[in-house]
Design a protein around this motif. Structure first.
Motif, PDB file in Angstrom:
ATOM      1  N   ILE A 400       0.859  -1.284  -0.061  1.00  0.00           N
ATOM      2  CA  ILE A 400      -0.020  -0.130  -0.160  1.00  0.00           C
ATOM      3  C   ILE A 400       0.877   1.273   0.128  1.00  0.00           C
ATOM      4  O   ILE A 400       0.689   2.165  -0.803  1.00  0.00           O
ATOM      5  CB  ILE A 400      -0.889   0.056   1.501  1.00  0.00           C
ATOM      6  N   GLU A 401       2.098   1.322   0.916  1.00  0.00           N
ATOM      7  CA  GLU A 401       2.959   2.430   0.882  1.00  0.00           C
ATOM      8  C   GLU A 401       3.427   2.374  -0.485  1.00  0.00           C
ATOM      9  O   GLU A 401       3.566   3.840  -0.994  1.00  0.00           O
ATOM     10  CB  GLU A 401       4.015   2.093   1.739  1.00  0.00           C
ATOM     11  N   ASN A 404       0.933   4.313  -2.986  1.00  0.00           N
ATOM     12  CA  ASN A 404       0.347   5.484  -2.368  1.00  0.00           C
ATOM     13  C   ASN A 404       1.522   6.644  -2.818  1.00  0.00           C
ATOM     14  O   ASN A 404       1.488   7.655  -2.911  1.00  0.00           O
ATOM     15  CB  ASN A 404       0.168   5.562  -1.114  1.00  0.00           C
ATOM     16  N   ASN A 405       2.973   5.870  -2.755  1.00  0.00           N
ATOM     17  CA  ASN A 405       4.088   6.976  -3.062  1.00  0.00           C
ATOM     18  C   ASN A 405       4.275   6.856  -4.581  1.00  0.00           C
ATOM     19  O   ASN A 405       5.100   7.878  -5.137  1.00  0.00           O
ATOM     20  CB  ASN A 405       5.222   6.260  -2.619  1.00  0.00           C
ATOM     21  N   GLY A 409      -2.629   7.739 -10.071  1.00  0.00           N
ATOM     22  CA  GLY A 409      -3.641   7.138  -9.256  1.00  0.00           C
ATOM     23  C   GLY A 409      -4.964   6.443 -10.132  1.00  0.00           C
ATOM     24  O   GLY A 409      -5.986   6.848  -9.604  1.00  0.00           O
ATOM     25  N   GLN A 428      -7.591   2.355   2.277  1.00  0.00           N
ATOM     26  CA  GLN A 428      -6.138   2.913   2.610  1.00  0.00           C
ATOM     27  C   GLN A 428      -5.436   3.485   1.168  1.00  0.00           C
ATOM     28  O   GLN A 428      -4.674   4.227   1.345  1.00  0.00           O
ATOM     29  CB  GLN A 428      -5.159   2.025   3.543  1.00  0.00           C
ATOM     30  N   ILE A 429      -5.738   2.698  -0.018  1.00  0.00           N
ATOM     31  CA  ILE A 429      -5.259   2.883  -1.186  1.00  0.00           C
ATOM     32  C   ILE A 429      -5.558   4.503  -1.861  1.00  0.00           C
ATOM     33  O   ILE A 429      -6.739   4.677  -1.788  1.00  0.00           O
ATOM     34  CB  ILE A 429      -5.263   1.881  -2.044  1.00  0.00           C
ATOM     35  N   GLN A 430      -4.481   5.142  -1.997  1.00  0.00           N
ATOM     36  CA  GLN A 430      -5.014   6.356  -2.657  1.00  0.00           C
ATOM     37  C   GLN A 430      -5.015   6.359  -4.276  1.00  0.00           C
ATOM     38  O   GLN A 430      -4.176   6.994  -5.085  1.00  0.00           O
ATOM     39  CB  GLN A 430      -3.649   7.560  -2.439  1.00  0.00           C
ATOM     40  N   VAL A 431      -5.866   5.489  -4.780  1.00  0.00           N
ATOM     41  CA  VAL A 431      -6.061   5.232  -6.151  1.00  0.00           C
ATOM     42  C   VAL A 431      -7.477   5.374  -6.337  1.00  0.00           C
ATOM     43  O   VAL A 431      -8.424   4.958  -5.488  1.00  0.00           O
ATOM     44  CB  VAL A 431      -5.485   4.013  -6.493  1.00  0.00           C
ATOM     45  N   ARG A 453      -5.150  11.771  -8.362  1.00  0.00           N
ATOM     46  CA  ARG A 453      -3.725  12.134  -8.374  1.00  0.00           C
ATOM     47  C   ARG A 453      -3.032  12.378  -9.822  1.00  0.00           C
ATOM     48  O   ARG A 453      -3.931  13.251 -10.507  1.00  0.00           O
ATOM     49  CB  ARG A 453      -2.925  11.189  -7.488  1.00  0.00           C
TER      50      ARG A 453
END
Ligand code: NAD
Length: 497
Positions: A400-401, A404-405, A409, A428-431, A453
């Motif tokens: 996940i990290e 997200n980095n 997205g 938690q995923i920023q997608v 993003r």
């Protein structure tokens, strides 16, 4: 000379007076299939004027009439599904099955456009003050435009103009200069469905024609799909001219593989999602992240990928077609070389791919890298070719990290049999588009296409309710009808009473 492509202005399919032409090629053999004009400034102006004139009457057409146009259009598109798919194959090289999917996912958006009335309902509150009601009206913006990429010649134009027009706008479409033929056929069928003259225009060209649209005061909204640098340019320029802009850009989509996932499903889905359409999908899986012991499946993945053969669109055994151009192929091959030079292990190398009977096509075979790190070019750049890069991590948290980095997205996916892992991942995923045991989670058109993003510049997304909001303005009315016996006299306060 090969057949010149027409412009579509004011209901006429007309020849351009341009002195600047682009060759359209078939990527399976690089033969020239059409000559494309770069519309002159006078032609651009005529197209925008014509859309502007048509808006005056089109916005007054009853919403149910506008919906019926979409019903007739989706019926015609279905009747011409095979023919449209054949055109898609001719100009992109897509296999028949993939080209049919491209057309079908566009038809699904037109079906939703036929449902426009319920998406244009405003809100009402009675008695916001004594005898005063408030209600909102949803009204079209005016002339909107769409600028589309090469990789979905049917679906992406159909994301845009049907919904914008159903909402009461008129539209100028600038399709990719690499694949204009499908767009012209879409316009012909739209006219055949009964679209009034001037409601849709199609103009051709590249940067100069796009910049003309961006700067023109009559254009109210810009929908764009394409690469990152162009998306940024469109967003910054369009908004500087006070236009509404939605710009969908490139991607690097990760599939996370948990050790508890179904191995056969993982391998089958990774193969199709990475090299299908030669990796030229903005939602293609281009990165596999193996968590823990799932990395032992790499060998089997390489074996299955090696079985996929690219080929011409009419070859039933072909897994995918060529890359769109010689330049695209050269770019992908250069990235493969960089991957090797930067220390990734090339488990399968498609650089020297040949297809019998089509020696001049832009072929690249399935390519697989392992031992990839986030610093390598093949991880950082969108390759847009049949290349899958693999990373290994110990835990889901690390996966996940990593994602997200990553600056993009657009889409991501998790393969697992654990509900807990799935819920954690989706939360938690920023997608913007997440698949749980689904590799390419492109939403159906009653939702919206919600990249996040670095894959999207703007606020409101493509199709679904968000697109109706994008192509419309909200007007709020506060109304009172006086009774004779209501006392008059000045109200010196802003308060309603
Ligand atoms: P592209 O950016 O080269 O071209 C897209 C459109 O922009 C074309 O109509 C082209 O004529 C125009 N254009 C090109 N250069 C321009 C410039 N300098 N100024 C103004 N306009 C310009 O993209 P492409 O190669 O056709 O398509 C592939 C890209 O599109 C990939 O990056 C892919 O990820 C992306 N894509 C994104 C989505 C999404 O929904 N996020 C969907 C499909 C494709």
């Amino acid at each position: 000379m090969t057949q010149p492509v027409s412009l579509f202005i004011g209901g006429d399919f007309c020849q351009s007076d341009s002195s600047e032409w682009i060759e359209v090629t078939n990527p399976a053999n690089n033969q020239i299939i059409a000559q494309l004009p770069c519309a002159t400034a006078e032609e651009m102006e005529r197209a925008i004027d014509s859309a502007h004139d048509a808006f005056a009457s089109w916005k007054e057409v009853a919403v149910s009439e506008r919906a019926r146009l979409m019903l007739r259009y989706q019926q015609l598109l279905k009747e011409h599904h095979d023919e449209l798919a054949w055109l898609v194959s001719k100009e992109t090289g897509k296999t028949t099955v993939d080209a049919k999917g491209d057309v079908w996912r566009g038809i699904e958006v037109v079906e939703q456009a036929a449902n426009i009335a319920s998406n244009m309902m405003g809100e009402t509150v009675e008695n916001v003050a004594t005898d005063i009601d408030s209600y909102s009206l949803i009204q079209p913006l005016g002339v909107c435009c769409g600028i589309t990429p090469f990789n979905f010649p049917a679906m992406i134009p159909l994301w845009m103009f049907p919904l914008a027009i159903a909402a009461g706008n008129t539209f100028v479409l600038k399709p990719s200069e690499q694949v204009p033929l499908t767009a012209m056929r879409l316009a012909e069928l739209f006219e055949q469905a009964g679209a009034p003259k001037g409601v849709l225009q199609v103009v051709h060209g590249s940067k100069a024609q796009v910049d003309y649209l961006l700067a023109h005061p009559i254009i109210k909204a810009v929908s764009f799909v394409g690469s990152v640098p162009v998306a940024k340019h469109i967003y910054h320029t369009g908004t500087a001219y006070n236009k509404r802009v939605q710009a969908f850009a490139g991607a690097k989509n990760h599939m996370v593989v948990m050790p508890d996932a179904n191995k056969a499903q993982v391998i089958n889905n990774l193969v199709g999602a990475s090299v299908g359409a030669a990796g030229q999908r903005c939602m293609a899986i281009s990165v596999a992240v193996f968590v823990g012991e799932s990395n032992t499946w790499l060998g089997d993945l390489a074996q299955e990928l090696a079985k996929v053969k690219p080929g011409a669109w009419d070859d039933q055994s072909a897994g995918y077609g060529p890359l769109i151009s010689k330049e695209a192929k050269a770019r992908v091959l250069a990235l493969i070389e960089q991957g090797k030079a930067q220390g990734a292990k090339c488990e399968l190398d498609g650089s020297h791919c040949e297809v019998a009977d089509h020696p001049d096509g832009n072929w690249v075979g399935p390519t697989l890298f392992s031992g990839v790190t986030p610093q390598m070019s093949i991880y950082q750049q969108e390759i847009f070719g049949p290349v899958l890069v693999c990373l290994e991590v110990d835990t889901l948290d690390q996966a996940i990290e990593l994602i997200n980095n990553n600056p993009y997205g657009n889409g991501t996916s998790l393969f697992t049999s654990s509900g807990g892992a799935a819920r954690k991942f989706q939360h938690q995923i920023q997608v913007g588009q997440v698949g749980i045991n689904v590799p390419i989670p492109v939403p159906l058109p009653f939702f919206s296409f919600t990249g996040w993003r670095g894959s999207f510049y703007g606020d409101l997304h493509a199709y679904g309710k968000q697109a109706v909001r994008f192509y419309t303005e909200t007007k709020t009315v506060t109304a009172r009808w006086f009774d004779d016996d209501i006392p008059t006299g000045p109200n010196m306060s802003i308060q309603l009473r």
